[in-house]
Design an enzyme around this catalytic site. Structure first.
Site, PDB file in Angstrom:
ATOM      1  N   CYS A  16       3.377   8.307   1.449  1.00  0.00           N
ATOM      2  CA  CYS A  16       3.822   7.304   2.416  1.00  0.00           C
ATOM      3  C   CYS A  16       3.977   5.999   1.643  1.00  0.00           C
ATOM      4  O   CYS A  16       3.001   5.466   1.116  1.00  0.00           O
ATOM      5  CB  CYS A  16       2.782   7.177   3.522  1.00  0.00           C
ATOM      6  SG  CYS A  16       3.121   5.856   4.680  1.00  0.00           S
ATOM      7  N   GLU A  75       0.821  -1.205   0.000  1.00  0.00           N
ATOM      8  CA  GLU A  75       0.000   0.000   0.000  1.00  0.00           C
ATOM      9  C   GLU A  75       0.854   1.254   0.000  1.00  0.00           C
ATOM     10  O   GLU A  75       1.971   1.263   0.499  1.00  0.00           O
ATOM     11  CB  GLU A  75      -0.939  -0.003   1.187  1.00  0.00           C
ATOM     12  CG  GLU A  75      -0.209  -0.057   2.495  1.00  0.00           C
ATOM     13  CD  GLU A  75      -1.158  -0.394   3.625  1.00  0.00           C
ATOM     14  OE1 GLU A  75      -1.080   0.254   4.656  1.00  0.00           O
ATOM     15  OE2 GLU A  75      -1.973  -1.309   3.453  1.00  0.00           O
ATOM     16  N   CYS A  85       6.147  -6.324  15.397  1.00  0.00           N
ATOM     17  CA  CYS A  85       5.589  -5.315  16.298  1.00  0.00           C
ATOM     18  C   CYS A  85       4.136  -5.685  16.600  1.00  0.00           C
ATOM     19  O   CYS A  85       3.341  -5.902  15.679  1.00  0.00           O
ATOM     20  CB  CYS A  85       5.684  -3.927  15.675  1.00  0.00           C
ATOM     21  SG  CYS A  85       7.388  -3.460  15.287  1.00  0.00           S
ATOM     22  N   CYS A 125       1.027  -3.682  15.083  1.00  0.00           N
ATOM     23  CA  CYS A 125       1.049  -3.287  13.670  1.00  0.00           C
ATOM     24  C   CYS A 125       0.366  -4.327  12.788  1.00  0.00           C
ATOM     25  O   CYS A 125       0.629  -5.530  12.907  1.00  0.00           O
ATOM     26  CB  CYS A 125       2.495  -3.092  13.224  1.00  0.00           C
ATOM     27  SG  CYS A 125       2.645  -2.683  11.477  1.00  0.00           S
ATOM     28  N   CYS A 178      -1.372   1.577   9.030  1.00  0.00           N
ATOM     29  CA  CYS A 178      -0.350   0.729   8.431  1.00  0.00           C
ATOM     30  C   CYS A 178      -0.857  -0.704   8.181  1.00  0.00           C
ATOM     31  O   CYS A 178      -1.274  -1.390   9.102  1.00  0.00           O
ATOM     32  CB  CYS A 178       0.804   0.713   9.421  1.00  0.00           C
ATOM     33  SG  CYS A 178       2.265  -0.054   8.840  1.00  0.00           S
ATOM     34  N   ASN A 230      -4.135   3.694  15.465  1.00  0.00           N
ATOM     35  CA  ASN A 230      -5.188   3.147  14.627  1.00  0.00           C
ATOM     36  C   ASN A 230      -5.424   1.715  15.077  1.00  0.00           C
ATOM     37  O   ASN A 230      -4.601   0.841  14.787  1.00  0.00           O
ATOM     38  CB  ASN A 230      -4.724   3.116  13.162  1.00  0.00           C
ATOM     39  CG  ASN A 230      -5.252   4.295  12.389  1.00  0.00           C
ATOM     40  OD1 ASN A 230      -6.438   4.584  12.389  1.00  0.00           O
ATOM     41  ND2 ASN A 230      -4.347   4.974  11.709  1.00  0.00           N
ATOM     42  N   CYS A 277       6.290  -7.813   6.571  1.00  0.00           N
ATOM     43  CA  CYS A 277       7.412  -7.334   7.386  1.00  0.00           C
ATOM     44  C   CYS A 277       7.924  -8.493   8.233  1.00  0.00           C
ATOM     45  O   CYS A 277       7.144  -9.324   8.698  1.00  0.00           O
ATOM     46  CB  CYS A 277       6.940  -6.193   8.300  1.00  0.00           C
ATOM     47  SG  CYS A 277       8.285  -5.341   9.149  1.00  0.00           S
TER      48      CYS A 277
HETATM   49  N1  SAH Z   1       9.054  -0.346   9.879  1.00  0.00           N
HETATM   50  C1  SAH Z   1       9.161   1.075   9.879  1.00  0.00           C
HETATM   51  C2  SAH Z   1       8.209   1.792   8.940  1.00  0.00           C
HETATM   52  C3  SAH Z   1       6.793   1.294   8.858  1.00  0.00           C
HETATM   53  S1  SAH Z   1       5.699   1.599  10.210  1.00  0.00           S
HETATM   54  C4  SAH Z   1       9.053   1.599  11.282  1.00  0.00           C
HETATM   55  O1  SAH Z   1       8.838   0.822  12.178  1.00  0.00           O
HETATM   56  O2  SAH Z   1       9.232   2.801  11.486  1.00  0.00           O
HETATM   57  C5  SAH Z   1       5.445   3.337  10.198  1.00  0.00           C
HETATM   58  C6  SAH Z   1       5.005   3.894  11.547  1.00  0.00           C
HETATM   59  O3  SAH Z   1       3.651   3.520  11.838  1.00  0.00           O
HETATM   60  C7  SAH Z   1       5.835   3.398  12.702  1.00  0.00           C
HETATM   61  O4  SAH Z   1       6.125   4.452  13.563  1.00  0.00           O
HETATM   62  C8  SAH Z   1       4.907   2.407  13.362  1.00  0.00           C
HETATM   63  O5  SAH Z   1       5.271   2.209  14.692  1.00  0.00           O
HETATM   64  C9  SAH Z   1       3.570   3.058  13.175  1.00  0.00           C
HETATM   65  N2  SAH Z   1       2.417   2.182  13.264  1.00  0.00           N
HETATM   66  C10 SAH Z   1       2.307   0.884  12.923  1.00  0.00           C
HETATM   67  N3  SAH Z   1       1.069   0.437  13.142  1.00  0.00           N
HETATM   68  C11 SAH Z   1       0.363   1.482  13.638  1.00  0.00           C
HETATM   69  C12 SAH Z   1      -0.991   1.652  14.053  1.00  0.00           C
HETATM   70  N4  SAH Z   1      -1.854   0.654  14.006  1.00  0.00           N
HETATM   71  N5  SAH Z   1      -1.360   2.873  14.503  1.00  0.00           N
HETATM   72  C13 SAH Z   1      -0.483   3.895  14.553  1.00  0.00           C
HETATM   73  N6  SAH Z   1       0.799   3.792  14.167  1.00  0.00           N
HETATM   74  C14 SAH Z   1       1.216   2.595  13.727  1.00  0.00           C
END
Ligand code: SAH
Length: 351
Positions: free
Chosen positions: A110, A97, A121, A124, A343, A300, A117
């Site tokens: 973005c 996306e 996390c 995520c 994300c 989110n 991935c």
């Molecule tokens: N892997 C990289 C880039 C992708 S995630 C990283 O970790 O930075 C981009 C951002 O979105 C990161 O800061 C991540 O922690 C955040 N993120 C992931 N899922 C999310 C969610 N459900 N709500 C808010 N932020 C989220």
């Protein structure tokens, strides 16, 4: 008739030098390679026949050996706030996306760097997909081109900024991410955007942060911190066990010492996870090591009851504590909420 099957290569996987060599080997003038290269990158054509200053027989030769892989928008959603989210189909049918985020002063793309991935996390949505493969440089570049086109079409202005905050961990696909950035920033064979307008967001891979520094990276760095306490961070970002905060901190200090560019920490505050005074104190302390600013991001929800956005009071407490020590804090509201802009959410759905 005997037919010899040639496994066609994605022509954009070749460097300009490799393309010039191919031309020489096939008795074409190498400068023709420069022309083709310009069509492929700067002009983003998807078909050899669009290369109007290239002879028909040369186009035929190219077609015999190469394909031009390109991405396609599989699904596009527009939010009431102007955010556009694309599910992008790659040449092999996999989906990633990319999102266009407009504000009054800028339009930000973005983009994704991997399909799925490998990090896990807990909060995520992309993590649930696991890592399927790295994106190629042209697949990253094409996302930027596509969003620039959408920005011009729907917002009457070119794209101004790029963040690597879509699917994937950019530093786990470092060679391809840097190749894409080289093209995005190249005046001669790319989009000519300034590296100052690009931010690579990482969950924090210390040795790669050091490598980027040594390579003279010109873009900005954001780190998804989410906690400055090892035991808490390991719970929500398990790779923290392998790359603990001390190593991350050292790598960030190295980055700052060489680049003099402030680091942005991304931080979500969750109820019962990282919303206590102890969490706040740890972040305030962490922010003292390296010049930085903090973006507190709205969560989110992805359907896991363990993760709930903290109360506004907790966010306020973070903001006050950080600001009292001179750290700039931005509270980032979630964009495109009505279209699953979190994300990984859209690609998950179309899967
Ligand atoms: N892997 C990289 C880039 C992708 S995630 C990283 O970790 O930075 C981009 C951002 O979105 C990161 O800061 C991540 O922690 C955040 N993120 C992931 N899922 C999310 C969610 N459900 N709500 C808010 N932020 C989220």
């Amino acid at each position: 008739m005997e037919s010899k099957a040639i496994k066609k290569k994605d022509i954009r996987s070749l460097t300009l030098e490799q393309l010039r060599t191919f031309f020489e080997e096939n008795n074409y003038k190498p400068f023709r390679a420069n022309q083709v290269y310009e069509w492929l990158w700067k002009k983003s054509v998807r078909d050899f026949d669009a290369m109007t200053n290239i002879s028909k027989d040369l186009r035929e030769v190219l077609r015999q050996y190469f394909v031009i892989n390109h991405i396609a928008i599989d699904q596009m959603q527009q939010s009431a706030d102007g955010t556009i989210k694309n599910a992008v189909k790659l040449h092999d049918g996999l989906l990633v996306e990319s999102v266009l985020i407009p504000t009054p002063t800028r339009t930000t793309a973005c983009v994704s760097s991997q399909v799925g991935c490998s990090l896990d996390c807990k909060f995520c949505a992309t993590a649930k997909l696991k890592r399927m493969r790295n994106l190629n440089p042209d697949e990253i570049y094409d996302q930027v081109v596509t969003i620039d086109q959408q920005s011009r079409l729907y917002h009457n202005r070119p794209l101004s900024n790029i963040v690597f905050m879509g699917m994937g961990e950019p530093l786990m696909n470092y060679p391809n991410v840097t190749k894409a950035i080289d093209k995005i920033t190249s005046q001669e064979s790319g989009l000519g955007m300034s590296a100052k307008r690009i931010t690579v967001s990482t969950s924090g891979v210390p040795k790669m942060i050091k490598k980027m520094t040594d390579d003279g990276a010109k873009f900005n760095l954001a780190v998804s911190l989410h906690s400055a306490i090892d035991s808490v961070r390991t719970q929500i970002m398990p790779f923290n066990e392998t790359f603990p905060l001390k190593d991350l901190r050292d790598a960030l200090a190295y980055w700052y010492a060489h680049t003099k560019r402030k680091i942005t920490y991304e931080y979500v505050v969750w109820k019962g996870v990282n919303d206590t005074q102890k969490d706040i104190d740890a972040l305030v302390k962490f922010c003292k090591y390296v010049p930085c600013k903090v973006n507190i991001i709205e969560y989110n929800a992805i359907g896991d009851p363990k993760f709930k956005q903290a109360e506004p009071e907790a966010i306020d407490a973070y903001k006050k504590a950080l600001e009292s020590t001179g750290v700039v804090v931005n509270i980032r509201r979630s964009r495109g909420k009505d279209i699953d802009a979190a994300c990984g959410q859209l690609a998950n759905k179309s899967k």
